[in-house]
Design a protein around this motif. Sequence first.
Motif, PDB file in Angstrom:
ATOM      1  N   TYR A  42       0.743  -0.957   0.031  1.00 13.77           N
ATOM      2  CA  TYR A  42      -0.145  -0.008  -0.167  1.00 13.77           C
ATOM      3  C   TYR A  42       0.903   1.289   0.047  1.00 13.77           C
ATOM      4  O   TYR A  42       0.551   2.175  -0.683  1.00 13.77           O
ATOM      5  CB  TYR A  42      -1.102   0.128   1.329  1.00 13.77           C
ATOM      6  CG  TYR A  42      -1.972   1.124   1.028  1.00 13.77           C
ATOM      7  CD1 TYR A  42      -3.208   1.097   0.530  1.00 13.77           C
ATOM      8  CD2 TYR A  42      -1.619   2.216   1.877  1.00 13.77           C
ATOM      9  CE1 TYR A  42      -3.995   2.014   0.385  1.00 13.77           C
ATOM     10  CE2 TYR A  42      -2.640   3.344   1.563  1.00 13.77           C
ATOM     11  CZ  TYR A  42      -3.892   3.252   1.019  1.00 13.77           C
ATOM     12  OH  TYR A  42      -4.645   4.316   0.957  1.00 13.77           O
ATOM     13  N   TYR A  80      -0.089   4.923   5.227  1.00 12.05           N
ATOM     14  CA  TYR A  80      -1.150   4.111   5.001  1.00 12.05           C
ATOM     15  C   TYR A  80      -2.595   5.122   4.855  1.00 12.05           C
ATOM     16  O   TYR A  80      -3.555   4.572   5.326  1.00 12.05           O
ATOM     17  CB  TYR A  80      -1.211   3.167   6.256  1.00 12.05           C
ATOM     18  CG  TYR A  80      -0.354   1.943   5.826  1.00 12.05           C
ATOM     19  CD1 TYR A  80      -0.751   0.891   5.233  1.00 12.05           C
ATOM     20  CD2 TYR A  80       1.059   1.932   6.413  1.00 12.05           C
ATOM     21  CE1 TYR A  80      -0.045   0.063   5.002  1.00 12.05           C
ATOM     22  CE2 TYR A  80       1.743   0.959   6.166  1.00 12.05           C
ATOM     23  CZ  TYR A  80       1.452  -0.168   5.572  1.00 12.05           C
ATOM     24  OH  TYR A  80       2.266  -1.311   5.150  1.00 12.05           O
ATOM     25  N   PHE A  83      -6.188   3.641   3.798  1.00 14.17           N
ATOM     26  CA  PHE A  83      -6.102   2.564   3.986  1.00 14.17           C
ATOM     27  C   PHE A  83      -7.336   1.682   4.522  1.00 14.17           C
ATOM     28  O   PHE A  83      -7.612   0.444   4.052  1.00 14.17           O
ATOM     29  CB  PHE A  83      -4.887   1.598   5.015  1.00 14.17           C
ATOM     30  CG  PHE A  83      -4.720   0.404   4.680  1.00 14.17           C
ATOM     31  CD1 PHE A  83      -4.083  -0.440   3.901  1.00 14.17           C
ATOM     32  CD2 PHE A  83      -5.061  -0.398   6.232  1.00 14.17           C
ATOM     33  CE1 PHE A  83      -3.961  -1.830   3.858  1.00 14.17           C
ATOM     34  CE2 PHE A  83      -4.824  -1.960   6.090  1.00 14.17           C
ATOM     35  CZ  PHE A  83      -4.422  -2.596   5.046  1.00 14.17           C
ATOM     36  N   SER A 149     -10.298   7.068  -1.204  1.00 14.00           N
ATOM     37  CA  SER A 149      -8.914   6.594  -0.688  1.00 14.00           C
ATOM     38  C   SER A 149      -7.998   7.695  -1.300  1.00 14.00           C
ATOM     39  O   SER A 149      -6.987   8.137  -0.581  1.00 14.00           O
ATOM     40  CB  SER A 149      -8.560   5.121  -1.046  1.00 14.00           C
ATOM     41  OG  SER A 149      -8.498   5.175  -2.507  1.00 14.00           O
TER      42      SER A 149
END
Length: 319
Positions: A42, A80, A83, A149
């Motif tokens: 990620y 992150y 995430f 995201s």
Amino acid sequence: METSRQETPSFSQTEINWDKLDKTKFYVVGAGIFSGLTVGLYPIFVVKTRMQVATKNSLEKSAYAIARGLLRTDGIPGLYKGFGTVIMGAIPARVLFLTVLETTKVAAFKVVEPLKISDPTKAALANGFAGMTTAILSQSVFVPIDVISQRLMVQGYSGHTSYNGGLDVARKVLKQDGIRGLYRGFGLSLMTSTPSSAVWWATYGSSQRVIWRLLGHGNYSNGSGPSQGTTVLVQGAGGICAGAAASVITTPLDTIKTRLQVMEHEKRPSTREVIKKLIADDGWKGFYRGIGPRFFSMSAFGTSMIISYEYLKRISARD
């Protein structure tokens, strides 16, 4: 990962057909495996996304500088950002993706099997069609995840707004643009993911056959197939070839799509304006911003994913 009868004996011995899988085990174990891969890879997606939205005046433009800046300001959690949204949305999206992919490949191979063309060409056609079809259908789930995201990934960077989590992003997007705000860049996502998925799966399927042929694994008259180690290496090499081909072809569209999806309502440019600004800032090479992380992420994720996926199919196979 072809799911119909194969004419190359060695390849058919390494393949597990869709109808031979325990579907419950396949989905449950698969959710865990792909979640683990997402955890590991990620941060690359976060760095790639920030590189793509960097302006001419951004202080941090290189992958190293962006990663260092995130670690300096936010520590490991900075790598992150977004995430939680991705991992929550990835499970239903993956279920849809894998189901459509495998069932479509079965149908596609039945169509191309009678054609008098080479095995690599058959694999490219069937896998490419399955990848393209799967990408088109799965974008209805993937695009809203991307919109939310990616805004979280770039919050606070180069003038972008900060949010209080994925729900806050969704609420503000819906308030500003309605449901279509969650599908901003949907057309470009289709234009990016469809050829990317088609090229990825076509290259993966055909490159395996070429590699097997080069290795001389074309005939096992005694019924024994290649070792499991050899099979994994060939599948991994196919994943690297597929990731490299897909990243080079689709990065320009991915850069444009990402910029459109992270812009605020009042700042929202048209696709033409995004293209003009990219050219004005960096010339044509601006379309390949983030090519390094994208190339690495697609190759690394693709190779890890395909090896894990083939492993998942082996442990989910019914006796």
